[in-house]
Design an enzyme around this catalytic site. Sequence first.
Site, PDB file in Angstrom:
ATOM      1  N   THR A 180       0.934  -1.215  -0.051  1.00 22.80           N
ATOM      2  CA  THR A 180      -0.155  -0.106  -0.044  1.00 22.80           C
ATOM      3  C   THR A 180       0.803   1.387  -0.012  1.00 22.80           C
ATOM      4  OG1 THR A 180      -0.121  -0.272   2.434  1.00 22.80           O
ATOM      5  CG2 THR A 180      -1.893  -1.231   1.178  1.00 22.80           C
ATOM      6  N   GLU A 181       1.955   1.159  -0.238  1.00 20.87           N
ATOM      7  CA  GLU A 181       3.076   2.421   0.110  1.00 20.87           C
ATOM      8  C   GLU A 181       2.491   3.707  -0.894  1.00 20.87           C
ATOM      9  OE1 GLU A 181       5.805  -1.210   1.178  1.00 20.87           O
ATOM     10  OE2 GLU A 181       3.866  -0.670  -0.234  1.00 20.87           O
ATOM     11  N   VAL A 182       2.369   3.314  -2.078  1.00 22.93           N
ATOM     12  CA  VAL A 182       1.802   4.555  -2.977  1.00 22.93           C
ATOM     13  C   VAL A 182       0.615   5.188  -2.645  1.00 22.93           C
ATOM     14  CG1 VAL A 182       2.753   3.551  -5.134  1.00 22.93           C
ATOM     15  CG2 VAL A 182       0.520   2.807  -4.415  1.00 22.93           C
ATOM     16  N   PHE A 203       0.381   6.164   0.234  1.00 18.10           N
ATOM     17  CA  PHE A 203       0.812   7.167   1.532  1.00 18.10           C
ATOM     18  C   PHE A 203       2.188   7.943   1.133  1.00 18.10           C
ATOM     19  CE2 PHE A 203      -1.221   3.706   3.340  1.00 18.10           C
ATOM     20  CZ  PHE A 203      -2.494   4.304   4.118  1.00 18.10           C
TER      21      PHE A 203
END
Length: 270
Positions: A146-148, A150
């Site tokens: 889910t990095e993108v 945030f």
Amino acid sequence: MEHTSTPSAETLLLTYISYHCQDRVGYITLNRPEKRNALSDVVVKELNQAFDYAEDDENCKVIVLRATGPVFCAGADLRYLQQMQHNNYQENLEDSTLFLHLLYQIYTLKKVVIAQVQGHAIAGGCALATVCDFTFTVEAARFGYTEVKFGFLPAIVKVFLLKRIGEARAKELLLTGDLISAEKAKAYGLVNEVVAENQLEARVQELAQRLCVQNSAQAMEGTKELFALLQELPLKEALDYAAERNALARATDDSQTGIEAFLKNEPILW
């Protein structure tokens, strides 16, 4: 090389991570359920320490990475993220390198590592599952990077994810940041098996014991090394290196024992 299985007294109790060995299977357990087993610099360092400990434990032949509570690992914890806001470039580089070393350590470890994913594996938690040799999970678990969402880059895990599932599917997961079901993760090659929740531990145990009893530790170690190295070499260099490793393996004690047992048509328990 017949082996009589006995419990090991080897244990390691850290703040958030524990290790113990039973019947030649070493269990590394994330023990932070109240924080959904979230990662911090301390947790990452303790995982690194636990894997070092397991690799050096002569009683351990196969390693299981697991977690307590309903979530396997939810990624970075809130305090960790807050700290990052005040880091300078060098501090962020050192922090990123710390996680890089953990993923590389697991991927290249001499012993087989099985991920026992009993719940959601998100961001850094999904990265941990990605670099293990086998990943078993339950139907309710969700996986995702889910990095993108945030403003972060899933840069380090991308290197390993490309190897595991290929560019097209890696792009889908890393660019959308969406969570996917356990069944979709299996279809993509991220997960080996999806089992009922009450069967997860038994299924992992079954594989771990089968690897312990049926396979040579030296041969599994050598095979893992080939996976880590051969994909990065040009074809001819990879073949030459593989031939060299094949020749060296034939002279090992395990190879001699295995060949002798085969020629005599005798069972072998490693």
